[in-house]
Design a protein around this motif. Structure first.
Motif, PDB file in Angstrom:
ATOM      1  N   MET A   1       0.841  -1.201   0.000  1.00 48.86           N
ATOM      2  CA  MET A   1       0.000   0.000   0.000  1.00 48.86           C
ATOM      3  C   MET A   1       0.877   1.252   0.000  1.00 48.86           C
ATOM      4  SD  MET A   1      -3.496   0.504   1.777  1.00 48.86           S
ATOM      5  CE  MET A   1      -3.611   1.402   3.280  1.00 48.86           C
ATOM      6  N   LYS A   2       0.495   2.234  -0.790  1.00 53.21           N
ATOM      7  CA  LYS A   2       1.287   3.451  -0.919  1.00 53.21           C
ATOM      8  C   LYS A   2       0.455   4.662  -0.480  1.00 53.21           C
ATOM      9  CE  LYS A   2       4.475   5.246  -4.316  1.00 53.21           C
ATOM     10  NZ  LYS A   2       4.775   5.295  -5.744  1.00 53.21           N
ATOM     11  N   ILE A   3       1.006   5.420   0.431  1.00 51.22           N
ATOM     12  CA  ILE A   3       0.256   6.530   1.022  1.00 51.22           C
ATOM     13  C   ILE A   3       1.089   7.806   0.936  1.00 51.22           C
ATOM     14  CG2 ILE A   3      -0.835   7.365   3.150  1.00 51.22           C
ATOM     15  CD1 ILE A   3      -0.657   4.346   4.058  1.00 51.22           C
ATOM     16  N   ALA A   4       0.464   8.927   0.608  1.00 47.06           N
ATOM     17  CA  ALA A   4       1.190  10.206   0.595  1.00 47.06           C
ATOM     18  C   ALA A   4       0.675  11.103   1.700  1.00 47.06           C
ATOM     19  CB  ALA A   4       1.033  10.881  -0.751  1.00 47.06           C
ATOM     20  N   LEU A   5       1.597  11.838   2.314  1.00 47.16           N
ATOM     21  CA  LEU A   5       1.239  12.846   3.316  1.00 47.16           C
ATOM     22  C   LEU A   5       1.243  14.187   2.615  1.00 47.16           C
ATOM     23  CD1 LEU A   5       3.449  12.309   6.495  1.00 47.16           C
ATOM     24  CD2 LEU A   5       0.980  12.433   6.411  1.00 47.16           C
ATOM     25  N   LEU A  77      -1.295   6.106  -5.940  1.00 46.38           N
ATOM     26  CA  LEU A  77      -1.464   6.135  -4.485  1.00 46.38           C
ATOM     27  C   LEU A  77      -2.726   5.394  -4.077  1.00 46.38           C
ATOM     28  CD1 LEU A  77      -0.697   9.909  -3.912  1.00 46.38           C
ATOM     29  CD2 LEU A  77       0.797   7.997  -3.331  1.00 46.38           C
ATOM     30  N   ASP A  78      -2.646   4.680  -2.952  1.00 45.71           N
ATOM     31  CA  ASP A  78      -3.838   4.033  -2.426  1.00 45.71           C
ATOM     32  C   ASP A  78      -4.596   4.977  -1.513  1.00 45.71           C
ATOM     33  OD1 ASP A  78      -3.476   1.208  -3.392  1.00 45.71           O
ATOM     34  OD2 ASP A  78      -1.543   1.602  -2.445  1.00 45.71           O
ATOM     35  N   CYS A  79      -3.886   5.939  -0.978  1.00 46.72           N
ATOM     36  CA  CYS A  79      -4.534   6.818  -0.020  1.00 46.72           C
ATOM     37  C   CYS A  79      -3.719   8.102   0.142  1.00 46.72           C
ATOM     38  CB  CYS A  79      -4.644   6.082   1.318  1.00 46.72           C
ATOM     39  SG  CYS A  79      -5.284   7.083   2.649  1.00 46.72           S
ATOM     40  N   ILE A  80      -4.411   9.203   0.357  1.00 41.91           N
ATOM     41  CA  ILE A  80      -3.746  10.460   0.659  1.00 41.91           C
ATOM     42  C   ILE A  80      -4.102  10.821   2.096  1.00 41.91           C
ATOM     43  CG2 ILE A  80      -3.704  12.941   0.183  1.00 41.91           C
ATOM     44  CD1 ILE A  80      -4.461  12.269  -2.717  1.00 41.91           C
ATOM     45  N   ILE A  81      -3.080  11.053   2.916  1.00 43.76           N
ATOM     46  CA  ILE A  81      -3.359  11.594   4.244  1.00 43.76           C
ATOM     47  C   ILE A  81      -3.201  13.107   4.147  1.00 43.76           C
ATOM     48  CG2 ILE A  81      -2.660  11.681   6.671  1.00 43.76           C
ATOM     49  CD1 ILE A  81      -1.717   8.863   6.481  1.00 43.76           C
ATOM     50  N   GLU A 103      -9.829  10.942  -7.440  1.00 41.83           N
ATOM     51  CA  GLU A 103     -10.555   9.706  -7.161  1.00 41.83           C
ATOM     52  C   GLU A 103      -9.917   8.892  -6.046  1.00 41.83           C
ATOM     53  OE1 GLU A 103     -10.716   8.269 -11.148  1.00 41.83           O
ATOM     54  OE2 GLU A 103     -12.210   9.799 -11.638  1.00 41.83           O
ATOM     55  N   THR A 104      -8.755   9.351  -5.576  1.00 43.68           N
ATOM     56  CA  THR A 104      -8.036   8.622  -4.522  1.00 43.68           C
ATOM     57  C   THR A 104      -8.757   8.761  -3.179  1.00 43.68           C
ATOM     58  OG1 THR A 104      -6.116   9.497  -5.659  1.00 43.68           O
ATOM     59  CG2 THR A 104      -5.692   8.264  -3.660  1.00 43.68           C
ATOM     60  N   ASN A 105      -8.547   7.765  -2.308  1.00 44.53           N
ATOM     61  CA  ASN A 105      -9.075   7.867  -0.954  1.00 44.53           C
ATOM     62  C   ASN A 105      -8.329   8.939  -0.171  1.00 44.53           C
ATOM     63  OD1 ASN A 105     -11.243   6.135  -0.139  1.00 44.53           O
ATOM     64  ND2 ASN A 105      -9.948   4.456  -0.862  1.00 44.53           N
ATOM     65  N   VAL A 106      -9.078   9.666   0.648  1.00 48.01           N
ATOM     66  CA  VAL A 106      -8.457  10.727   1.438  1.00 48.01           C
ATOM     67  C   VAL A 106      -8.811  10.524   2.908  1.00 48.01           C
ATOM     68  CG1 VAL A 106      -8.379  13.216   1.871  1.00 48.01           C
ATOM     69  CG2 VAL A 106      -8.594  12.379  -0.475  1.00 48.01           C
TER      70      VAL A 106
END
Lengths: 653, 87
Positions: A1-5, A77-81, A103-106
């Motif tokens: 899983m890849k997540i960006a801050l 990305l799977d998710c953006i924090i 369209e990414t999860n936030v």
């Protein structure tokens, strides 16, 4: 899983990143601490986390913001924090509305939520969650609150509801445009197309829509989208935030003094004076005897040990006169550096740094720089490499290029040993004042150089200055100690690697002649032969043909503290192991206060160390440009050195 | 404190306000699109409430409170922001 801050500048992304991944990225209290994306894994998981430079919107403005936008739009990305500063939620949620167009999860993280009570704010995160259609979690990265909940939320991602934030008319236009577009993130792409920030093959149709929108709202289209986003944000804010009025915050009270019309600038000068005065003057003279005694003791004990073990003369000399003398000379300055690093860390984390930029913007604007150039300068008092990299937050290209060239002019911690060694011996009780004077000389040189560069090289004026003024924060003792520890360790590591290797190399060159016989007189060694070939270059600023000083000055390009270590080795070999570099009958006995100051000046302004040259090359994006800058610096250093020597001779004879 | 140039209800530019005065943004006349977009992104939109908070000791730049945070801008840029004074 890849997540960006992702989040606004100075919202605490790196603090959260450090906490989640157990790493030690640099944090500070000014907009733009993080200039490159950093990667790590969240503790005990296989979630990859990317820490991005702060942005205010997805229409990038400066170079480091472009990195963030590119990373977000790569779409892997799977998710953006999305980190939201809970204490200034309104501006922060503007970026959130743009992220929700993707369209990414936030996941929205309300950071610094421990500060809410102090600011008499309450935020209902359940209402906020309902309004935004994505999870909202209150945390405090600094106080380690709410992190479990965040990791829970990452592990249990659900598809979020699509959010419509504009009025019907605009939403309809966005929908219409999206029909012409292919690929993912259609909503985001449609809005960007309407804002003329994204190229499509349907310019005619898009232009027709833009006209309709501009006619309806009587504003240009970019303004329409920004205003409508803020309208939505205001509505959300009103539904979930309760704010009691505070007349004057603590920050306002402190600013009344620090930004005061009459004492603001004098206080700034005093603070910068104290940084050098305290580290070199006060602390330096208190500890220098003890530390030098320690090094002498180690070298004596080592010499005896080696002799008792039956080591040959040359191996004994290599260890004692080469390695211990060279590395020891550099290590003696650690007490001064600890004080310097503590003071810099306090400047960086308290919020004063951004104020320096605010205080002096008008002054530096006159010379074609801006308040923003001051941040690389102050960061450069620790080390020029991050200083040069910090220029990325400067939007104006010419100003940025100038600042890259000027940042190494600030005395960095590696130049401190050179300054402290000379000023400690030649100016004794005034060492602190002389060191501070070196700092002010560097500021004057920066200004004069900026004027010349603006006139002949980087023509034009500095552009706008637009930046956030952060609130004051009490620096955390834990972070300050960690920052100082990291910097000291990296200095020691450098002494044990680059300086050690160079010391061995210099010992070999000064112990052997060109036909490789050991035990020749130092004056006949390879090093002396090389030095004598170039010593005429330094004659005008030293008043003496000194091969020892000449070869030492040149070694500054390896690392600035190498100058000191080279002088210690040469002095030791010529004077039969004397620990006093400036013994009056020794090889450096010719130095006078005038030539000492001139030598400091040459070392300060000439070509920086290889590490900095590398950073300059990277930031210029051109080796040729960096080379020109370095030649300019060295030429200027020579001229200034000569000037200082002759002016000094008038003062001290 | 500097003398007030504008009173409640007056129209003018943000540069004409003194510390403590409040106003509502009426238009943004920035000539270049990149800078205008930046102002908009930072929350300077039509209808936004602004307060002059601090002025640098050298007289420029100026620190304003907008949307709950403090933003520093140069006087040249404040001149491009039209406002209606409310306090």
């Amino acid at each position: 899983m890849k997540i960006a801050l992702i989040g606004n500048q100075n919202s605490g992304k790196s603090t959260l990143f450090n906490l989640l991944t157990d790493s030690r990225q640099k944090v500070g209290n000014w907009p733009g601490v993080t200039i490159e994306s950093k990667r790590g894994y969240i503790k005990n998981t296989d979630f990859e986390l990317i820490d991005l430079p702060g942005v205010y919107s997805l229409s990038p403005y400066s170079n480091e913001e472009k990195i963030s936008r590119a990373e977000i739009l790569k779409n892997d990305l799977d998710c953006i924090i999305n980190i939201v500063d809970a204490t200034s939620i309104e501006r922060s949620l503007y970026l959130t509305t743009q992220l929700l167009d993707l369209e990414t999860n936030v996941i929205v993280v309300l950071n610094m939520s421990d500060m809410l009570a102090k600011k008499k704010l309450t935020i209902d995160e359940n209402i906020l969650e309902a309004k935004l259609g994505c999870p909202v979690i209150k945390v405090s990265a600094l106080k380690n609150i709410g992190i479990d909940k965040l990791i829970d939320a990452i592990s249990n991602l659900k598809n979020r509801s699509k959010l419509k934030i504009f009025d019907e008319f605009l939403e309809e236009k966005i929908n219409d445009v999206s029909k012409f577009l292919d690929g993912s993130n259609k909503r985001f792409a449609s809005i960007k197309a309407l804002e003329n920030d994204f190229e499509t093959n349907h310019e005619d149709i898009i232009n027709k829509y833009i006209k309709e929108i501009e006619n309806k709202y009587n504003m240009d289209v970019v303004e329409v989208f920004a205003s409508k986003r803020y309208d939505f944000v205001e509505e959300v804010r009103d539904s979930c935030v309760v704010r009691e009025n505070i007349n004057e915050t603590v920050t306002d009270k402190i600013d009344k003094v620090l930004l005061n019309k009459y004492v603001g600038i004098p206080i700034f000068i005093l603070i910068m004076f104290l940084v050098y005065f305290l580290s070199v003057g006060l602390v330096g003279s208190a500890t220098v005897d003890f530390v030098e005694g320690l090094v002498e003791w180690v070298s004596g004990a080592m010499g005896n040990l080696l002799t008792n073990l039956g080591a040959s003369d040359w191996s004994n000399s290599l260890v004692v006169d080469g390695m211990i003398a060279g590395v020891g000379a550099v290590l003696t300055f650690i007490p001064q550096l600890i004080i310097l690093f503590i003071l810099i860390s306090l400047l960086e984390t308290s919020g004063y740094m951004a104020r320096i930029s605010f205080l002096l913007d008008k002054f530096f604007k006159r010379f074609g720089l801006s308040g923003k150039s001051l941040i690389p300068f102050i960061v450069g008092t620790g080390c020029s490499v991050p200083g040069v990299m910090a220029t990325r937050t400067i939007e104006d290209d010419n100003e940025r290029k100038m600042t890259i060239l000027l940042t190494p002019f600030i005395p960095c911690s590696a130049k401190l040993p050179v300054i402290a060694l000379f000023s400690g011996f030649f100016f004794r009780d005034y060492a602190g004042i002389v060191s501070a004077s070196v700092y002010f000389l560097s500021v004057i040189t920066i200004i004069l150089t900026a004027i010349i560069l603006r006139k002949f090289v980087y023509k034009g004026n500095s552009t706008a200055y637009i930046t956030e003024l952060p609130e004051f924060r009490l620096p955390s003792i834990k972070y300050t100690l960690r920052d100082v520890y990291d910097r000291v360790i990296s200095y020691i590591k450098k002494a044990g690697s680059i300086i050690l290797l160079s010391s061995i190399f210099i010992w070999v060159l000064s112990s052997f002649s060109f036909n490789f016989t050991y035990g020749v007189d130092v004056e006949d060694s390879m090093l002396a032969t090389i030095g004598k070939g170039i010593s005429w270059l330094f004659y005008p600023m030293l008043g003496e043909l000194s091969w020892g000083a000449s070869v030492s000055a040149i070694q500054g390009i390896v690392a600035k503290e190498q100058v000191v270590s080279s002088m210690a080795i040469i002095a030791g070999l010529t004077d039969g192991g004397s620990s006093l570099i400036f013994a009056s009958d020794g090889i450096f006995g010719f130095f006078t206060p005038a030539s000492a100051y001139a030598f400091i000046v040459f070392n300060l302004f000439s070509a920086p160390c290889l590490g900095t040259i590398g950073a300059m090359k990277k930031e210029y994006g051109s080796g040729k440009h960096a080379l020109k800058a370095i030649l300019f610096q060295t030429g200027l250093a020579w001229i200034l050195g000569v000037l200082v020597y002759w002016i000094g001779r008038l003062i001290w004879f | 404190m500097a003398k007030k140039k504008l009173d409640i209800g007056d129209l003018g530019c943000l540069n004409d306000l003194v510390i403590g005065q409040k106003a509502i943004v009426t238009n943004i006349g920035a000539p270049n699109n990149i800078f205008k977009r930046r102002l908009l992104d930072m929350g300077i939109t039509k209808g936004a409430k602004v307060v002059i908070k601090k002025v640098s000791p050298l007289g420029d730049p100026v620190d304003i409170l907008v949307r709950g945070y403090e933003l520093c801008l140069r006087r040249d840029d404040l001149k491009m922001i039209g406002v209606e004074v409310v306090l």
